[in-house]
Design a protein around this motif. Structure first.
Motif, mmCIF file in Angstrom:
data_model
loop_
_atom_site.group_PDB
_atom_site.id
_atom_site.type_symbol
_atom_site.label_atom_id
_atom_site.label_comp_id
_atom_site.label_asym_id
_atom_site.label_seq_id
_atom_site.Cartn_x
_atom_site.Cartn_y
_atom_site.Cartn_z
ATOM 1 N N PHE A 149 81.147 20.969 80.214
ATOM 2 C CA PHE A 149 79.933 21.481 80.848
ATOM 3 C C PHE A 149 80.181 21.984 82.255
ATOM 4 N N HIS A 150 81.151 21.381 82.948
ATOM 5 C CA HIS A 150 81.425 21.775 84.335
ATOM 6 C C HIS A 150 81.942 23.207 84.410
ATOM 7 N N LEU A 151 82.646 23.660 83.354
ATOM 8 C CA LEU A 151 83.120 25.046 83.344
ATOM 9 C C LEU A 151 81.943 26.019 83.364
ATOM 10 N N TYR A 152 80.923 25.703 82.597
ATOM 11 C CA TYR A 152 79.751 26.578 82.508
ATOM 12 C C TYR A 152 78.891 26.491 83.773
ATOM 13 N N LEU A 153 78.784 25.287 84.326
ATOM 14 C CA LEU A 153 78.014 25.132 85.561
ATOM 15 C C LEU A 153 78.628 25.943 86.688
ATOM 16 N N MET A 154 79.929 25.797 86.880
ATOM 17 C CA MET A 154 80.566 26.460 88.018
ATOM 18 C C MET A 154 80.847 27.933 87.761
ATOM 19 N N ALA A 155 80.576 28.407 86.540
ATOM 20 C CA ALA A 155 80.686 29.839 86.255
ATOM 21 C C ALA A 155 79.460 30.613 86.724
ATOM 22 N N GLN A 156 78.402 29.899 87.100
ATOM 23 C CA GLN A 156 77.163 30.573 87.486
ATOM 24 C C GLN A 156 77.314 31.280 88.837
ATOM 25 N N PRO A 157 76.452 32.263 89.132
ATOM 26 C CA PRO A 157 76.550 32.988 90.396
ATOM 27 C C PRO A 157 76.474 32.042 91.594
ATOM 28 N N PRO A 158 77.014 32.446 92.739
ATOM 29 C CA PRO A 158 77.040 31.587 93.921
ATOM 30 C C PRO A 158 75.641 31.138 94.324
ATOM 31 N N GLY A 159 75.571 29.895 94.740
ATOM 32 C CA GLY A 159 74.320 29.330 95.246
ATOM 33 C C GLY A 159 73.969 28.040 94.555
ATOM 34 N N LEU A 160 73.407 28.124 93.371
ATOM 35 C CA LEU A 160 72.923 26.938 92.672
ATOM 36 C C LEU A 160 74.022 25.929 92.365
ATOM 37 N N PRO A 161 75.164 26.325 91.795
ATOM 38 C CA PRO A 161 76.179 25.302 91.503
ATOM 39 C C PRO A 161 76.624 24.558 92.760
ATOM 40 N N GLU A 162 76.840 25.298 93.837
ATOM 41 C CA GLU A 162 77.287 24.658 95.075
ATOM 42 C C GLU A 162 76.260 23.656 95.584
ATOM 43 N N ARG A 163 74.986 24.029 95.543
ATOM 44 C CA ARG A 163 73.953 23.121 96.047
ATOM 45 C C ARG A 163 73.806 21.893 95.158
ATOM 46 N N MET A 164 73.831 22.087 93.860
ATOM 47 C CA MET A 164 73.699 20.962 92.935
ATOM 48 C C MET A 164 74.851 19.974 93.101
ATOM 49 N N ILE A 165 76.067 20.486 93.168
ATOM 50 C CA ILE A 165 77.235 19.607 93.262
ATOM 51 C C ILE A 165 77.284 18.917 94.617
ATOM 52 N N ALA A 166 77.021 19.651 95.685
ATOM 53 C CA ALA A 166 77.062 19.050 97.024
ATOM 54 C C ALA A 166 76.025 17.949 97.173
ATOM 55 N N ALA A 167 74.910 18.057 96.468
ATOM 56 C CA ALA A 167 73.850 17.056 96.582
ATOM 57 C C ALA A 167 74.270 15.713 95.990
ATOM 58 N N SER A 168 75.218 15.727 95.048
ATOM 59 C CA SER A 168 75.695 14.476 94.421
ATOM 60 C C SER A 168 77.205 14.565 94.231
ATOM 61 N N ALA A 169 77.909 14.897 95.292
ATOM 62 C CA ALA A 169 79.330 15.211 95.171
ATOM 63 C C ALA A 169 80.142 14.036 94.625
#
Length: 290
Positions: A149-169
């Protein structure tokens, strides 16, 4: 934290790009590239074994650990082609000439690209627990793909993946340290804390690395496949039996890319260099002796 008996230094490899690198041993050179969510510290057990017979170089990849983390100004910033060029530039600075290259996980994708782009520099290639980028996407199907699932999450355009991951790194990166290990004790608390700290400080660059795997890296693999480019050096692939779990023959996936292939499976989990360092080192030494 350091690899016992190794010296750590910072080496410039491109404009504004420095790779923090641990080095030790004497003899013919072998470069070891770490995976996700780790740093060069993952080689702390394997590297000293290899250093008894070889000069061993363990850099933190661009975007990881203590190495430079440039903003992704375009798809090429973290393309595996760019990251592979970092490694050959590192070899140039160290005066290595031809060298053996071994990569795990993300580092294996970089090593694979280096083998295709720089066949005159890489005399042996070791790959731990991946299939090539293009094939990775081709073998993921249906609900079985949930493991990635992480491959698909981090394939998304810049913005949302970074914010989601940083919030619960810590929870995000720690999840993979937990579920990918067959022996949790292989990553003790102090090492785990170092990995989480390094990843916490590198969310944008880690996401950019994975995003490149869903874009420009695929383009490069497709172009090579169409042009008939192959890995011309001896190749050893050591991986878990996740090919059968996902319904494909991993060795068969590798053979078209690597005519001189030694493919084997391990009972260890994904973090084989930490879970089964003696076996992993033996596989690498066998490659170096071929």
């Amino acid at each position: 934290m350091h690899i016992p008996g190794f010296d750590t230094t910072t080496i410039g490899v491109a404009d504004g790009i420095e790779l923090t690198t641990a080095m030790g041993g004497t003899g013919s050179p072998v470069v070891l590239l770490h995976g996700f969510p780790q740093t060069h510290l993952m080689w702390r057990h394997v590297a000293p074994i290899l250093a008894e017979r070889h000069t061993v170089i363990c850099p933190d990849l661009r975007g990881y650990g203590a190495s430079s983390k440039p903003p992704a100004t375009g798809p090429d910033t973290y393309a595996k082609r760019t990251m592979a060029a970092d490694i050959t530039a590192l070899a140039d600075v160290l005066g290595l000439g031809r060298f053996a290259l071994v990569g795990h996980d993300r580092g294996a994708h970089v090593a694979f690209r280096a083998g295709l782009d720089f066949p005159d520099r890489i005399d042996r290639l070791g790959i731990l627990d991946i299939v090539p980028t293009l094939d990775t996407w081709n073998v993921l199907h249906g609900v079985d793909a949930a493991v990635a699932f992480h491959l698909y999450l981090m394939a998304q355009p810049p913005g949302l993946p970074e914010r989601m991951i940083a919030a619960s790194a810590d929870e995000f990166f720690g999840h993979f340290l937990d579920i990918w290990s067959a022996s949790p004790a292989a990553i003790p608390p102090d090492v785990r804390a170092e990995y989480l700290r390094a990843c916490r400080d590198a969310v944008p660059s880690i996401v950019a690395d994975y995003r490149a795997t869903a874009t420009v890296d695929i383009d490069h693999d497709r172009a090579d496949l169409a042009a008939g480019r192959r890995l011309t050096m001896p190749v050893t692939v050591l991986q878990q039996d996740w090919g059968s779990a996902l319904g494909f023959d991993a060795a068969a996936v590798w053979r078209p890319w690597a005519p001189d292939l030694h493919h084997s499976l391990t009972r260890a989990g994904h973090f084989m260099a930490e879970e089964a360092p003696a076996d992993t080192a033996a596989a690498i030494l066998d490659l170096l002796d071929r």
